[in-house]
Design a protein around this motif. Sequence first.
Motif: not given
Length: 196
Positions: A158-166
């Motif tokens: 979840m955390f990785e995916a959020t940052l990658e979307q940023f």
Amino acid sequence: MARRDSSIMAEMDIRSEILSATIPVFNKKGIKFTMDDVAKEVGISKKTIYTVFADKQELVYDMVDYCFDSIKKSEERVMKNAGLTTIEKLQAILGVLPDGYKDIDFAQLYILRDKYPRIYSRVEERLESGWDTTIELLRRGMEEGVVRQIDTAIVKVMFEATLEQFFRRDVLVKNKISYSDALAQVVDIICNGIKL
């Protein structure tokens, strides 16, 4: 031998100075900065920079590692702070940004994907690695009863995916949200969602 060691140390110092100087230049100009900009910031000739870095791509690639390594050092300081609870350490580590990086426009990193795919891949690699401390804190929190029983792999994804979307999209730029503010909100949502 001591002479060789001192020349290696001098090269490492200049390398570190260049990388450190690149951060405020990146803050001001984004990925469009020039080697002249860095030379001016650090107070050395562009020629000297080229003795350390072959080109701008190599400099930015190494800057990625320099930034992530600095974040890891900040994480170590958090872990050594006996005055913090497990939850406080978890929040601090998930949201850690060394002071010099708070103004970096990380939202502009989405530009790297098309123009500098090798560098963008390195950013992704670094985002996806180095989770041992966070996983350890999540497990410790579950053992202490301050974090509910969760699958740590899900939190990581979840955390990785959020940052990658940023980084992949210009959502922060369009919404005029700084990376550090967005990161703080993500950490708050994740940590308040796992507290008992």
